[in-house]
Design a protein around this motif. Sequence first.
Motif, short mmCIF file in Angstrom:
data_model
loop_
_atom_site.label_atom_id
_atom_site.label_comp_id
_atom_site.label_asym_id
_atom_site.label_seq_id
_atom_site.Cartn_x
_atom_site.Cartn_y
_atom_site.Cartn_z
N LEU A 1 -5.29 5.98 4.00
CA LEU A 1 -6.09 4.77 4.16
C LEU A 1 -7.50 5.11 4.62
N ARG A 2 -7.65 6.26 5.27
CA ARG A 2 -8.99 6.69 5.67
C ARG A 2 -9.85 6.97 4.44
N ASN B 1 -3.28 10.43 6.37
CA ASN B 1 -3.83 9.09 6.52
C ASN B 1 -4.67 8.72 5.29
N LYS C 1 0.84 -1.21 0.00
CA LYS C 1 0.00 0.00 0.00
C LYS C 1 0.87 1.25 0.00
N VAL D 1 -9.40 5.51 1.54
CA VAL D 1 -9.70 4.19 0.96
C VAL D 1 -10.93 3.60 1.64
N ASP D 2 -10.97 3.70 2.97
CA ASP D 2 -12.14 3.19 3.70
C ASP D 2 -13.40 3.95 3.30
N LEU D 3 -13.26 5.26 3.12
CA LEU D 3 -14.41 6.08 2.72
C LEU D 3 -14.94 5.65 1.36
N MET E 1 -14.59 2.72 -0.04
CA MET E 1 -15.15 1.38 0.06
C MET E 1 -16.57 1.42 0.62
N GLN E 2 -16.88 2.43 1.41
CA GLN E 2 -18.20 2.55 2.01
C GLN E 2 -19.16 3.39 1.17
N SER E 3 -18.70 3.84 0.02
CA SER E 3 -19.53 4.76 -0.76
C SER E 3 -19.78 4.24 -2.17
N ARG E 4 -20.05 2.98 -2.30
CA ARG E 4 -20.40 2.42 -3.60
C ARG E 4 -21.70 3.06 -4.10
N PHE F 1 -9.05 2.42 -7.08
CA PHE F 1 -10.35 1.92 -6.61
C PHE F 1 -11.31 1.71 -7.78
#
Length: 315
Positions: A89-90, A87, A4, A92-94, A96-99, A122
Amino acid sequence: MDEKRRILIKGMVTGGTLLAFGIPTIAQAASISQTLSGSTRNCQLLLGNTPIDEAFAKGAQAACSRYINYHHSTLPAFPLEDALLTNPLRIVDLLMQSRNMRWIAVMDYASAAIFTELVRNFEGRLLSLGSHMCSSGDDASFPTRHVWTSASPLYSSGRLLASLLSQNQHDFSIVENFLEQTAVDRAMKDSSLAGFSSYWLAEQPATHLHCAGVSPLEAGQLIGWKTSENWKSVSSRSDESSNDRDKTTAGATIEQLRFDNWIEATGYAVVATALGMETHQESCSSRAFVHRSSQHNPDHRGLPGNHFVSFVIDV
């Protein structure tokens, strides 16, 4: 090296280089057959902790309130603060949660380089990437300059923004490049904007230029287009039709819109297009709007010296 971390470093290098040259780092454009109305139900505004956030968001909310089919009274906003650079990776998490969400993002160039690469990895779809700046010096030919790369004219904010800025007597240039052309059953003369003279390039008919207060030859030179004298004028529409103003789907005319500065107007134009507000399309691969005010002291209010990047992305 951690995978990463390697991807992030690669993104910072390649993304920053490409962005500096005005080339979009997300090559996958959304299909031009995609309907906007079906993808705007989950729109959110992503603010990148820049000095222009408040002004851009004000224009964005104005567009939201005038969009009659939007189901929220305000556009949800997500502030990034400093998380993108410290950060990633935050983010990336966002993502992933916003399809199935459409992000309308605004940030500085450093954050934009990283964000663009994160979205590319992504497999997000770029609808538009804009570079916006206002020079504080008096020697600038056009203090306010916008350069956009969009998937197609369907996602273009340029014409709407040109209409807004010209009413406030700004000197500006707007250059748009489209990855795909939209099939539009209208002649270019039906795309004329009130107050502008329209031209197309003889050797490149898909290159269109709209000028106000400046000749097409000078306008082309000022925006960095290849010098050419082969600009062909487009006949104006009839007086009755040329006096018709663009109308939003909320039923209010563009003339009634007034903003405190050019950043608010930019926020309005970007969000209005992203929400699917009807805008006049033009079948072309590139076009520009160049406006020089007839006033001796044109109004250039709006945080001069600032520059930022805007995105409209589907994830």
